[in-house]
Enzyme design. Structure first.
Site, PDB file in Angstrom:
ATOM      1  N   GLN A  30      90.766  71.386 -11.097  1.00 44.26           N
ATOM      2  CA  GLN A  30      91.758  72.427 -11.021  1.00 44.26           C
ATOM      3  C   GLN A  30      90.896  73.924 -10.454  1.00 44.26           C
ATOM      4  OE1 GLN A  30      92.328  72.662 -15.357  1.00 44.26           O
ATOM      5  NE2 GLN A  30      90.054  72.314 -15.761  1.00 44.26           N
ATOM      6  N   GLU A 105      86.990  66.901 -23.114  1.00 50.80           N
ATOM      7  CA  GLU A 105      87.328  68.070 -22.111  1.00 50.80           C
ATOM      8  C   GLU A 105      87.421  67.280 -20.721  1.00 50.80           C
ATOM      9  OE1 GLU A 105      88.239  71.382 -21.498  1.00 50.80           O
ATOM     10  OE2 GLU A 105      88.196  70.572 -19.321  1.00 50.80           O
ATOM     11  N   ASP A 155      93.626  72.061 -27.443  1.00 52.88           N
ATOM     12  CA  ASP A 155      93.391  73.371 -26.764  1.00 52.88           C
ATOM     13  C   ASP A 155      93.702  73.057 -25.401  1.00 52.88           C
ATOM     14  OD1 ASP A 155      90.544  75.430 -26.779  1.00 52.88           O
ATOM     15  OD2 ASP A 155      92.558  75.760 -26.203  1.00 52.88           O
ATOM     16  N   SER A 156      94.652  73.045 -24.887  1.00 44.25           N
ATOM     17  CA  SER A 156      94.966  72.501 -23.425  1.00 44.25           C
ATOM     18  C   SER A 156      95.500  73.793 -22.553  1.00 44.25           C
ATOM     19  CB  SER A 156      96.103  71.330 -23.384  1.00 44.25           C
ATOM     20  OG  SER A 156      97.087  71.912 -23.575  1.00 44.25           O
ATOM     21  N   THR A 157      95.314  73.794 -21.480  1.00 40.29           N
ATOM     22  CA  THR A 157      96.222  74.389 -20.454  1.00 40.29           C
ATOM     23  C   THR A 157      97.594  74.176 -20.431  1.00 40.29           C
ATOM     24  OG1 THR A 157      95.906  72.643 -18.976  1.00 40.29           O
ATOM     25  CG2 THR A 157      94.472  74.488 -18.619  1.00 40.29           C
TER      26      THR A 157
HETATM   27  N1  SAM Z   1      93.631  78.916 -24.522  1.00 37.14           N
HETATM   28  C1  SAM Z   1      94.056  78.340 -23.322  1.00 37.14           C
HETATM   29  C2  SAM Z   1      95.600  78.150 -23.499  1.00 37.14           C
HETATM   30  O1  SAM Z   1      96.100  78.681 -24.563  1.00 37.14           O
HETATM   31  O2  SAM Z   1      96.086  78.078 -22.380  1.00 37.14           O
HETATM   32  C3  SAM Z   1      93.673  77.123 -23.229  1.00 37.14           C
HETATM   33  C4  SAM Z   1      92.204  77.199 -22.971  1.00 37.14           C
HETATM   34  S1  SAM Z   1      90.903  75.913 -22.405  1.00 37.14           S
HETATM   35  C5  SAM Z   1      90.057  76.734 -21.203  1.00 37.14           C
HETATM   36  C6  SAM Z   1      91.824  74.785 -21.941  1.00 37.14           C
HETATM   37  C7  SAM Z   1      91.290  73.389 -21.163  1.00 37.14           C
HETATM   38  O3  SAM Z   1      92.129  72.370 -21.191  1.00 37.14           O
HETATM   39  C8  SAM Z   1      90.568  73.617 -19.823  1.00 37.14           C
HETATM   40  O4  SAM Z   1      89.063  73.508 -20.043  1.00 37.14           O
HETATM   41  C9  SAM Z   1      91.146  72.402 -19.300  1.00 37.14           C
HETATM   42  O5  SAM Z   1      90.163  71.700 -18.523  1.00 37.14           O
HETATM   43  C10 SAM Z   1      91.398  71.544 -20.346  1.00 37.14           C
HETATM   44  N2  SAM Z   1      92.243  70.377 -20.015  1.00 37.14           N
HETATM   45  C11 SAM Z   1      93.430  70.402 -19.306  1.00 37.14           C
HETATM   46  N3  SAM Z   1      94.051  69.275 -19.011  1.00 37.14           N
HETATM   47  C12 SAM Z   1      93.248  68.333 -19.943  1.00 37.14           C
HETATM   48  C13 SAM Z   1      93.521  66.908 -20.197  1.00 37.14           C
HETATM   49  N4  SAM Z   1      94.386  66.218 -19.685  1.00 37.14           N
HETATM   50  N5  SAM Z   1      92.388  66.351 -21.020  1.00 37.14           N
HETATM   51  C14 SAM Z   1      91.315  67.212 -21.454  1.00 37.14           C
HETATM   52  N6  SAM Z   1      91.196  68.381 -21.119  1.00 37.14           N
HETATM   53  C15 SAM Z   1      91.981  69.087 -20.458  1.00 37.14           C
END
Ligand code: SAM
Length: 282
Positions: A30, A105, A155-157
């Protein structure tokens, strides 16, 4: 003046002044940027979507952590999916009763860059001996692991790009498989007014696997458009009905410091606006 415009919505958005760019790069998964803004401090965005800011991250991380952990009441094993900024890990580590925390992550650059440029998010939590960080797709982890957890925090995107798999029925079914008896799954589920379809979809996808699937909420300023909804899923229907007094006893015993969460907020967060109740009632 340099600015950063969020591109989550075509017809509406938010713009930040950029006083300094600490890091900007296309990782394996990303586009990642971390920049300084006069109002919110350091801001991290992924693929054009604001993920977290120094100023308001406490609201989101406290609510996705302390509501499930204090409602459960005897959490030993926690799984965090995503959470690369480390804020969720910091909050989970505050619970001394927790024995093991696995964080899965997908993007190790997010972890490394947030350790360097958003150090107050993890605040040393990655060095906690209870913590194990796995770099993997969270969907793959829950599909294949034999490990079991009392609480799973997704806690994903947003359901765009790598995060999309974390909003599927298969992911929810695999999370259910990974939960111990009486376990709780909570997930980031978007800003209800702006992304109501995601709330409805998640509700429909959770219902076949959990006796109690519902939502709770909190308003996080930089998740624009109103209250953010968190999905709640468990087979123990009593957990969401606990009295504020019971939650307060557990909160006081845990002796953790918070800036947003408190027992009254815990109970009130499950009260949902009528438009959400109407949308999820079927
Ligand atoms: N607080 C934010 C929100 O509510 O949108 C989320 C924050 S956190 C930075 C989101 C994390 O999810 C990122 O570090 C991203 O790399 C991770 N992520 C996205 N898709 C993922 C997956 N399939 N497996 C594990 N992590 C993932």
């Amino acid at each position: 003046m340099k600015t950063y415009t969020e591109t989550l919505y075509d017809a509406y958005g938010q713009e930040f002044s950029v006083d300094k760019v600490y890091f900007e790069n296309k990782t394996e998964h990303q586009h990642l940027i971390i920049f300084e803004n006069a109002m919110f401090g350091r801001v991290m965005a992924l693929d054009g979507i604001i993920q977290t800011t120094e100023a308001d991250e406490f609201i989101y991380h406290e609510m996705l952590t302390h509501v499930p952990l204090l409602a459960h009441g005897n959490v030993k094993d926690v799984l965090i999916i995503g959470g690369g900024d480390g804020g969720m890990l910091r909050e989970v580590c505050k619970h001394q009763s927790v024995e093991h925390i696995v964080q899965v992550e997908i993007d190790d650059q997010v972890v490394e860059m947030c350790k360097e440029y958003l150090p107050q998010h993890s605040a040393g939590a990655y060095d906690d001996p209870r913590v194990e960080v796995v770099i993997d797709d969270g969907a793959n982890f829950v599909r294949t692991t034999e490990r079991r957890f009392d609480v799973i925090i997704s806690d994903s995107t947003d359901p765009i790009g790598p995060g999309d798999v974390l909003f599927t029925s298969d992911f929810y079914a695999d999370c259910k498989k990974c939960l111990k008896l009486g376990g709780v799954l909570v997930t980031q589920n978007g800003v209800a007014y702006m992304q109501l379809d995601e709330v409805v979809t998640t509700g429909k996808r959770l219902a076949p696997y959990f006796r109690d699937s519902y939502f709770y909420s909190a308003a996080v300023p930089t998740y624009i458009g109103g209250i953010m909804t968190f999905a709640w899923a468990t087979d123990d229907e009593s957990l969401r009905q606990l009295s504020t007094e019971v939650i307060a006893e557990r909160f006081n015993k845990a002796a953790i410091t918070t800036r947003y969460y408190n027992p009254a907020i815990h109970s009130a967060s499950f009260a949902l606006p009528q438009y959400i109740l109407d949308a999820i009632k079927d």
